[in-house]
Design a protein around this motif. Sequence first.
Motif, short mmCIF file in Angstrom:
data_model
loop_
_atom_site.label_atom_id
_atom_site.label_comp_id
_atom_site.label_asym_id
_atom_site.label_seq_id
_atom_site.Cartn_x
_atom_site.Cartn_y
_atom_site.Cartn_z
N THR A 144 -3.91 10.67 3.83
CA THR A 144 -3.20 10.57 2.55
C THR A 144 -4.07 11.14 1.44
O THR A 144 -3.60 11.94 0.62
N GLY A 186 -4.87 6.99 8.43
CA GLY A 186 -3.78 7.16 7.49
C GLY A 186 -4.27 7.29 6.06
O GLY A 186 -3.79 8.14 5.30
N ALA A 187 -5.24 6.46 5.69
CA ALA A 187 -5.78 6.52 4.33
C ALA A 187 -6.49 7.85 4.08
O ALA A 187 -6.34 8.47 3.02
N ASN A 219 0.84 -1.20 0.00
CA ASN A 219 0.00 0.00 0.00
C ASN A 219 0.87 1.25 0.00
O ASN A 219 0.58 2.23 -0.69
N ARG A 278 1.27 8.13 6.29
CA ARG A 278 1.82 6.85 5.84
C ARG A 278 2.42 6.06 7.01
O ARG A 278 2.34 4.83 7.02
N HIS A 289 -0.64 4.65 8.88
CA HIS A 289 -1.24 3.59 8.08
C HIS A 289 -0.38 2.34 8.11
O HIS A 289 -0.88 1.23 8.32
N TYR A 290 0.92 2.48 7.90
CA TYR A 290 1.81 1.32 7.88
C TYR A 290 1.78 0.57 9.21
O TYR A 290 1.60 -0.65 9.23
N SER A 338 -0.38 0.63 11.60
CA SER A 338 -1.69 0.08 11.89
C SER A 338 -1.94 -1.19 11.08
O SER A 338 -2.35 -2.22 11.63
N ARG A 355 -5.37 2.69 10.29
CA ARG A 355 -5.41 2.42 8.85
C ARG A 355 -6.36 3.40 8.16
O ARG A 355 -6.02 4.00 7.14
#
Length: 132
Positions: free
Chosen positions: A113, A109-110, A54, A90, A93-94, A96, A106
């Motif tokens: 972004t 983070g998404a 991702n 990021r 997100h990573y 998580s 997640r």
Amino acid sequence: MEQFPQIALVVTAIFVLMSIPMAIAVGVRRTKTGISLLHGEDENLLRLMRAHGNFIEYVPLALLALAGAEIAGTPSWLVAACGGVLLFARLVHYFSLSTSVNGKGRAVGAALTTLAMLVLALAILWQLWIYS
């Protein structure tokens, strides 16, 4: 000396440095499990692969937008803020996704972004419009 997109270059270097441990984590997990292709039935490997994947799917386009906005003349504070948001997003997100499939980080983070990429795209279009 030519003017380079300095903020985007710094953020790019940081993202490159971030991607290395992500790739290593996948490789280490593959070595531990003996799984050389795909993920077998190892959920940890799958999470690590998707977290890294991702990152690799979204970061290049985000960096192009960051550099494009900076080159187009977007104010430095906005480029730097978007770069900071991208870095934070990021990382969240990573970590998580690499530890849990259902982590709230997640989604955060998404969303961050996507927001940063939207702001950068609009900034590029705005700069092109006002200078055309």
